[in-house]
Write a protein that holds these residues in place. Structure first.
Motif, PDB file in Angstrom:
ATOM      1  N   TYR A 144     -12.910  14.758  16.554  1.00 17.63           N
ATOM      2  CA  TYR A 144     -12.365  13.407  16.367  1.00 17.63           C
ATOM      3  C   TYR A 144     -13.384  12.383  16.851  1.00 17.63           C
ATOM      4  O   TYR A 144     -13.936  12.492  17.950  1.00 17.63           O
ATOM      5  N   GLY A 145     -13.593  11.366  16.046  1.00 15.28           N
ATOM      6  CA  GLY A 145     -14.439  10.261  16.455  1.00 15.28           C
ATOM      7  C   GLY A 145     -14.366   9.125  15.465  1.00 15.28           C
ATOM      8  O   GLY A 145     -14.170   9.341  14.264  1.00 15.28           O
ATOM      9  N   ARG A 146     -14.483   7.921  15.979  1.00 16.51           N
ATOM     10  CA  ARG A 146     -14.531   6.733  15.135  1.00 16.51           C
ATOM     11  C   ARG A 146     -15.714   5.886  15.613  1.00 16.51           C
ATOM     12  O   ARG A 146     -15.754   5.461  16.763  1.00 16.51           O
ATOM     13  N   ILE A 147     -16.662   5.662  14.709  1.00 14.28           N
ATOM     14  CA  ILE A 147     -17.875   4.929  15.043  1.00 14.28           C
ATOM     15  C   ILE A 147     -17.985   3.712  14.136  1.00 14.28           C
ATOM     16  O   ILE A 147     -17.843   3.820  12.916  1.00 14.28           O
ATOM     17  N   MET A 148     -18.230   2.565  14.747  1.00 19.59           N
ATOM     18  CA  MET A 148     -18.442   1.351  13.973  1.00 19.59           C
ATOM     19  C   MET A 148     -19.793   0.763  14.326  1.00 19.59           C
ATOM     20  O   MET A 148     -20.161   0.691  15.502  1.00 19.59           O
ATOM     21  N   VAL A 149     -20.546   0.374  13.317  1.00 21.68           N
ATOM     22  CA  VAL A 149     -21.797  -0.334  13.522  1.00 21.68           C
ATOM     23  C   VAL A 149     -21.614  -1.770  13.058  1.00 21.68           C
ATOM     24  O   VAL A 149     -20.752  -2.062  12.225  1.00 21.68           O
ATOM     25  N   THR A 150     -22.411  -2.658  13.613  1.00 24.11           N
ATOM     26  CA  THR A 150     -22.297  -4.068  13.242  1.00 24.11           C
ATOM     27  C   THR A 150     -23.464  -4.460  12.347  1.00 24.11           C
ATOM     28  O   THR A 150     -24.612  -4.512  12.781  1.00 24.11           O
ATOM     29  N   ALA A 151     -23.155  -4.703  11.093  1.00 25.05           N
ATOM     30  CA  ALA A 151     -24.147  -5.140  10.111  1.00 25.05           C
ATOM     31  C   ALA A 151     -24.091  -6.666  10.029  1.00 25.05           C
ATOM     32  O   ALA A 151     -23.658  -7.336  10.965  1.00 25.05           O
ATOM     33  N   SER A 152     -24.504  -7.222   8.916  1.00 25.01           N
ATOM     34  CA  SER A 152     -24.505  -8.677   8.769  1.00 25.01           C
ATOM     35  C   SER A 152     -24.741  -9.047   7.310  1.00 25.01           C
ATOM     36  O   SER A 152     -25.373  -8.298   6.560  1.00 25.01           O
ATOM     37  N   SER A 153     -24.270 -10.230   6.940  1.00 22.88           N
ATOM     38  CA  SER A 153     -24.585 -10.740   5.600  1.00 22.88           C
ATOM     39  C   SER A 153     -26.089 -10.918   5.440  1.00 22.88           C
ATOM     40  O   SER A 153     -26.614 -10.859   4.323  1.00 22.88           O
ATOM     41  N   THR A 154     -26.797 -11.117   6.554  1.00 27.02           N
ATOM     42  CA  THR A 154     -28.250 -11.230   6.481  1.00 27.02           C
ATOM     43  C   THR A 154     -28.867  -9.928   5.995  1.00 27.02           C
ATOM     44  O   THR A 154     -29.815  -9.933   5.199  1.00 27.02           O
ATOM     45  N   GLY A 155     -28.333  -8.808   6.450  1.00 25.24           N
ATOM     46  CA  GLY A 155     -28.814  -7.519   5.980  1.00 25.24           C
ATOM     47  C   GLY A 155     -28.415  -7.243   4.549  1.00 25.24           C
ATOM     48  O   GLY A 155     -29.197  -6.691   3.761  1.00 25.24           O
TER      49      GLY A 155
END
Length: 301
Positions: A144-155
């Motif tokens: 079990y795991g939940r991973i979130m990364v933070t992207a951007s509209s710039t990317g």
């Protein structure tokens, strides 16, 4: 449907203020035990203090929740190792990792130093990879795991003066595009957030009136879904001012131009068909594109 995190343990990086603080508080309100990580530097990455993380921990405790502070830099191998060890010693498991820590060093590419480019990439990309690597085997063993990364509209789309930030932010999308595949058999879901919020990092990039609309709290509900038990995997969620939209990469259907007498001129002559997105489709993995190429190149055989 009620989203709860009772019995779950979450690490939120860069949680001393702004979006990270909002995510941490909302996780706690919904029952999670939270590790509030923040180096405490300014938005350029300079300095450091535990005050911000400690204040958020006190806010969580005032809500009746359970939390601990951690001041490690997400770019420091030993610091990340200590953060994970501290979490495991205190809570015994790690269910959720929200990679939120970041800095800005904006300049046009002509004026940007390689030091500023490297530092932003280190914080946003490697500062996402290192904590994720540190919790990966723990999540696999738990199934079990939940991973979130933070992207951007710039990317995703670009913004003037942010080549370093944009490169790193699209890189974390590429990172979870493969993680979602490797994590499937162990119930590890990986998603990306592309937020718009008025925070310490963006306050001088937006008009003051934006503060009333672009609150971190108007983004965090989407994050709660992305790290919940019913979360999708491999998705990009754009969020701001209470507006939510999924984004995706698409590929035009394309055409087969043959392998004999293939020239650049032939590509140019057929550019309208090559770039026709009317039948565009997203892929879940790279091999699907290869399959499409074989299908077109063999006349569907």
């Amino acid at each position: 449907m009620s989203i709860r995190f009772d019995g779950k343990v979450a690490i939120v990086t860069g949680a001393g203020g702004g979006l990270g603080r909002s995510h941490a508080l909302e996780l706690a309100r919904r029952g999670a035990k939270v590790v509030v990580n923040d180096l405490g530097g300014d938005r350029t990455g300079a300095g450091g203090s535990s005050d911000a993380a400690n204040k958020v921990v006190e806010e969580i405790k005032a809500l009746g929740g359970e939390a601990i502070a951690n001041g490690s830099s997400v770019t420091d191998d030993q610091g990340v190792e200590n953060m994970v060890k501290q979490t495991m010693d205190k809570f015994g498991r790690i269910d959720i990792l929200i990679n939120n820590a970041g800095i800005l060093r904006d300049k046009s590419f002509s004026k940007m130093t390689m030091e500023d480019f490297q530092l932003v990439v280190d914080v946003h990309l490697m500062g996402t990879v290192k904590p994720t690597k540190a919790v990966w085997e723990i999540m696999k063993s738990q199934n079990y795991g939940r991973i979130m990364v933070t992207a951007s509209s710039t990317g995703l789309y670009g913004n003037f003066g942010q080549t370093n930030y944009g490169a790193a932010k699209l890189a974390v999308v590429g990172f979870i595009n493969t993680l979602k595949l490797e994590g499937q058999k162990n119930n590890i879901h990986c998603n990306a957030l592309a937020p718009v919020a008025y925070t310490r990092m963006t306050s001088d990039l937006m008009p003051p009136e934006a503060e009333q609309m672009l609150t971190p709290e108007s983004v965090s509900p989407g994050v709660m879904f992305l790290v919940s038990e019913d979360a999708p995997t491999g998705m990009i969620l754009c969020a701001g001012a209470g507006v939510f939209a999924a984004a995706r990469m698409e590929e035009a259907e394309g055409i087969f131009l043959g392998r004999e007498d293939l020239t650049a001129e032939k590509v140019a002559e057929n550019w309208g068909k090559i770039s026709d997105f009317s039948n565009a489709a997203p892929f879940f993995m790279g091999g699907e594109q290869t399959g499409k190429f074989f299908k077109l190149a063999t006349g569907g055989k």
